[in-house]
Design an enzyme around this catalytic site. Sequence first.
Site, mmCIF file in Angstrom:
data_model
loop_
_atom_site.group_PDB
_atom_site.id
_atom_site.type_symbol
_atom_site.label_atom_id
_atom_site.label_comp_id
_atom_site.label_asym_id
_atom_site.label_seq_id
_atom_site.Cartn_x
_atom_site.Cartn_y
_atom_site.Cartn_z
ATOM 1 N N GLU A 179 0.866 -1.106 -0.070
ATOM 2 C CA GLU A 179 -0.041 -0.059 0.054
ATOM 3 C C GLU A 179 0.827 1.334 0.098
ATOM 4 O O GLU A 179 0.708 2.224 0.635
ATOM 5 C CB GLU A 179 -0.921 0.124 1.168
ATOM 6 C CG GLU A 179 -2.106 -1.045 1.125
ATOM 7 C CD GLU A 179 -3.259 -0.829 1.950
ATOM 8 O OE1 GLU A 179 -3.253 0.100 2.841
ATOM 9 O OE2 GLU A 179 -4.013 -1.853 1.781
HETATM 10 C C1 LIG Z 1 3.235 -9.089 0.432
HETATM 11 C C2 LIG Z 1 2.952 -8.282 -0.526
HETATM 12 C C3 LIG Z 1 1.258 -8.055 -1.004
HETATM 13 C C4 LIG Z 1 0.823 -7.084 -1.750
HETATM 14 N N1 LIG Z 1 -0.454 -7.207 -2.191
HETATM 15 C C5 LIG Z 1 -1.020 -6.466 -3.497
HETATM 16 C C6 LIG Z 1 -2.082 -6.493 -3.737
HETATM 17 O O1 LIG Z 1 -3.013 -7.228 -3.229
HETATM 18 N N2 LIG Z 1 -2.640 -5.798 -4.879
HETATM 19 C C7 LIG Z 1 -1.680 -5.182 -5.420
HETATM 20 O O2 LIG Z 1 -1.971 -4.496 -6.523
HETATM 21 N N3 LIG Z 1 -0.551 -4.991 -5.116
HETATM 22 C C8 LIG Z 1 0.158 -5.664 -3.941
HETATM 23 N N4 LIG Z 1 1.342 -5.514 -3.553
HETATM 24 C C9 LIG Z 1 2.230 -4.694 -4.326
HETATM 25 C C10 LIG Z 1 2.646 -3.368 -3.569
HETATM 26 O O3 LIG Z 1 1.818 -2.648 -3.324
HETATM 27 C C11 LIG Z 1 3.956 -2.851 -4.330
HETATM 28 O O4 LIG Z 1 4.884 -4.040 -4.026
HETATM 29 C C12 LIG Z 1 4.360 -1.783 -3.700
HETATM 30 O O5 LIG Z 1 3.648 -0.653 -4.232
HETATM 31 C C13 LIG Z 1 5.876 -1.652 -4.078
HETATM 32 O O6 LIG Z 1 6.107 -1.933 -5.445
HETATM 33 P P1 LIG Z 1 7.767 -2.598 -5.797
HETATM 34 O O7 LIG Z 1 7.620 -3.719 -4.555
HETATM 35 O O8 LIG Z 1 7.676 -2.959 -7.269
HETATM 36 O O9 LIG Z 1 8.689 -1.737 -5.301
HETATM 37 P P2 LIG Z 1 9.440 -0.406 -6.206
HETATM 38 O O10 LIG Z 1 8.385 0.513 -6.785
HETATM 39 O O11 LIG Z 1 10.601 -1.139 -7.083
HETATM 40 O O12 LIG Z 1 10.091 0.260 -5.139
HETATM 41 C C14 LIG Z 1 11.588 -0.186 -4.654
HETATM 42 C C15 LIG Z 1 11.976 0.818 -3.707
HETATM 43 O O13 LIG Z 1 11.960 2.144 -4.013
HETATM 44 C C16 LIG Z 1 11.285 2.941 -3.385
HETATM 45 N N5 LIG Z 1 10.732 4.073 -4.285
HETATM 46 C C17 LIG Z 1 10.249 3.803 -5.627
HETATM 47 N N6 LIG Z 1 9.874 5.205 -6.160
HETATM 48 C C18 LIG Z 1 10.256 6.156 -5.452
HETATM 49 C C19 LIG Z 1 10.313 7.707 -5.061
HETATM 50 N N7 LIG Z 1 9.939 8.151 -6.246
HETATM 51 N N8 LIG Z 1 10.828 7.958 -4.368
HETATM 52 C C20 LIG Z 1 11.267 7.401 -3.176
HETATM 53 N N9 LIG Z 1 11.353 6.096 -3.213
HETATM 54 C C21 LIG Z 1 10.856 5.381 -4.243
HETATM 55 C C22 LIG Z 1 10.155 2.528 -2.854
HETATM 56 O O14 LIG Z 1 9.661 2.927 -1.594
HETATM 57 C C23 LIG Z 1 10.922 1.201 -2.397
HETATM 58 O O15 LIG Z 1 11.398 1.065 -1.242
HETATM 59 C C24 LIG Z 1 1.789 -6.482 -2.518
HETATM 60 C C25 LIG Z 1 3.068 -6.239 -2.138
HETATM 61 C C26 LIG Z 1 3.582 -7.370 -1.351
HETATM 62 C C27 LIG Z 1 5.143 -7.468 -1.165
#
Ligand SMILES: Cc1cc2nc3c(=O)[nH]c(=O)nc-3n(C[C@H](O)[C@H](O)[C@H](O)COP(=O)(O)OP(=O)(O)OC[C@H]3O[C@@H](n4cnc5c(N)ncnc54)[C@H](O)[C@@H]3O)c2cc1C
Length: 855
Positions: free
Chosen positions: A505
């Site tokens: 989230e």
């Molecule tokens: C267990 C689990 C359950 C989930 N459940 C759902 C679900 O039910 N439905 C759904 O749609 N999604 C779900 N998600 C997805 C979740 O919402 C995303 O994983 C999340 O938004 C982060 O995306 P990412 O993992 O690709 O990280 P990335 O976007 O690759 O980010 C990696 C890091 O970079 C940081 N970052 C990225 N951009 C910026 C910025 N501009 N400024 C500062 N920091 C930044 C992030 O904070 C993070 O620390 C789930 C994820 C997990 C792990």
Amino acid sequence: MSSFLIGSFWLLLFVGGGIYLAYSRIDLLRSTVATGSALLAYTLLGDAAFLWLILLWLAFAIMVVPNLVEFRREKITRPALNIYRTMLPSMSDTEREALAAGSVWWDGELFSGMPDWERLLSYPAPKLSDEEQAFFDGPCEELCKMLDDWDIAFERGDMPAEVWAFIKKHRFFAMIIPKQYGGLEFSAYANAMVITKLASRSATASSTVGVPNSLGPAELLLHYGTEKQKQHYLPKLASGDEIPCFALTSPQAGSDAAALIDSGVVCKGKWNGKQIVGIRLNWDKRYITLAPVATVLGLAFKLYDPDHLMGDKDEYGITAALIPTNTDGVSVGRRHYPLSIPFQNGPTTGKDVFVPLDHIIGGPDMAGKGWKMLVELLSVGRAITLPSSAAGGSQAAAYASGAYASLRKQFGLPIEKFDGVGEALARIAGHTYIMNAAISITSGAIVQGEKPAVPSAILKYHCTEMGRKVANDSMDVHGGKGVMMGPGNYLGRGYMATPIAITVEGANILTRSLIIFGQGAMRCHPFVLRELNAANDADENRGLIEFDNALFGHIGYAVSNMARSFFLALTHAKFSDVPLNTPTRRYYQNINRYSAAFALASDFAMLTLGGKLKQKELLSARLGDVLSSMYLASTVLKHFEDQGRRASDLPLVEWSVRTLMYNAQEQLHSFLRNFPNRPIAFFLRCFIFPRGRTYSAPSDELGRKVVDVITRTGEARERLSAQAYTTIEPGNPIGMLQEALLLSEQVAPLESKLRQAKKDGLIHTEYLGHQIDEAEKGSVISKQEAQTLRDYHEKVMALMAVDDFPAGAFDRGHHSAPVAAAKSRKTVTKKKSEKKIANAKKTSKKTASSKKTAR
Ligand SMILES: Cc1cc2nc3c(=O)[nH]c(=O)nc-3n(C[C@H](O)[C@H](O)[C@H](O)COP(=O)(O)OP(=O)(O)OC[C@H]3O[C@@H](n4cnc5c(N)ncnc54)[C@H](O)[C@@H]3O)c2cc1C
């Protein structure tokens, strides 16, 4: 001498009067009249030099100009508006929609530099209704009893079929669904309390129950669905006949979710044998909670209409639709394995899936409104599920760590007596108290109709970060006992789970860097959004009038915040007006001080950096931290009031507010240290820290009092972990620790008899078991007392024990292979990987289908 006194009088009148007018926010007209009167008196009665008087009257003339509304509008505001328009930061539609979401609440007061405490204190304390209380004490307690988290996490990889059935039967998935559709219709507060309790027992259970009650199809349907969609889905979602999930995230679009490339193209196709206009969908999503077992998928995709079958637009943007998972082309069932917490989570793909247009949530009229829907719902949901999960884990960890540190002895003393351990225990208790307060007060505001978007982001970030700190500290307090995994380890899985809540989230770094202050500055600032909207107003004249009002309001606000920040810092806010005269009064005053300082710093940051502030993420993050600290500290003070101002909670309140406000001070200091415009930073420092950084973190003595709260049985310890599953029963180590803690207080006099006997030379051995024997033999204690001590000793030893396993228990073949890894391990030779994937598919299909039948 007398001329010195007279001079001082006039100086005091002008400087003091000016500060008073600005500090109290007296309006411009009255301030002008007051200043003019003072100046007239000075001219007639004072002995000022002629030149000096001319200068003062010229300065006064500048003050008079803004009162001439028509003149200032044309000569000052119009040119300012033209310059402002050239400086406006670029804003995508997505950002614009995010800004419009939710409501402004206590966050707005903190942004004002002059918070109205009556507003916060007048909110009723949130309470469970009788029905909610019965559910909490009944099915919720019973479900906790049924959960064996070791079995779920390490043996089964899922919750057992009877637990799934119980969850569905008692409508845990339907807490937010209204009764008319068969749901429980619980308040946001009750929802939070249930999730907190479940999280204190099993992260798998709390995640499974949390998702359908948070951002998912039910919530989307309730707010945006057509009546037909509601009638069709909500009763089935309430009964658990339909299992929902919401799929937004895809491999290339994580944090930047709006960049998704999953598509829906409006076209003609066959549905139930008939040729209709519908949408052909293709998607590749991952990380989707409940997807492996979902029967209905809330899907976010970009909608295109190249043949204009729906309207005259080529592209509609992000759209949300409900897709039954048994539709041709939909694939679910594969699982991810999130840090050994096996709630159902996995990828889903769709290949040329054709559905009618009425599968769009809200029908075709809502095409392209998907992002707005999500952002609006997040403004509430983010304050509930993840913060409550963090609080549940922390309540359990605080309850357990307090008891453990009291029972575990090293160097002849309970380890809680060592200051280093005490420091960790104080953090555990304090952070748990802050989380409890934040959730209770914020969910209470939601119950009253607020949709607090910025506080939701604050709670999401800070509760999950505090949860991580509590998990770390609890591990340290427990030493090896926390490290050794097994059925008896009640900390390890919670510790492993902390990064999950951090990530979902809106991952935390992004939430801190971009959302809290970024959204707060626009939404909560009393003038910024008004100025922005006025500048964008298509009606030039209306825009000018509104911009003029906002601009001059803004200038007055900035001048007032300068005066307030300076005066409050100089006086340590001792004269600041607050509505209560209680032991917590000084904390309200300190928040007043930091509110003014924060408002001042924010204004200058926006004024001098403009749109560049967005790229200066750490400056934005630090201002966000100040806002968050003030928000959380306010909830602590309100929570203390809501709970009846219990004296035994005072150490927790003081530790929490001190820690938070010290953090606010340090973050403001770091903000100023790193502010790129050095003269402005110096100027701001004079108004914010004229006496330097004078606020201190909690003292060791206060920390010690907090340790006493969680290491001794009593009402404050119980209140801190009020929602946790602490029932005393053999399957609940946390309850058993409490039992032993209660016993330890009963046997304390007997233990002191043993210590005295040892001093007197009546006992010679070191080991407690032998000391009891010796003391009994030497009639130091009676037979019955010896037995009481032996029972207690045995209980404590059982609690200190850790699990061990037979040799070979961890052989690779013992557990199923990590099948999903085959997909990403590109280095594996093709043949080998293909074979592995084929096997994996076989295994996972078998598992998925058998599990589906089990449910
Ligand atoms: C267990 C689990 C359950 C989930 N459940 C759902 C679900 O039910 N439905 C759904 O749609 N999604 C779900 N998600 C997805 C979740 O919402 C995303 O994983 C999340 O938004 C982060 O995306 P990412 O993992 O690709 O990280 P990335 O976007 O690759 O980010 C990696 C890091 O970079 C940081 N970052 C990225 N951009 C910026 C910025 N501009 N400024 C500062 N920091 C930044 C992030 O904070 C993070 O620390 C789930 C994820 C997990 C792990």
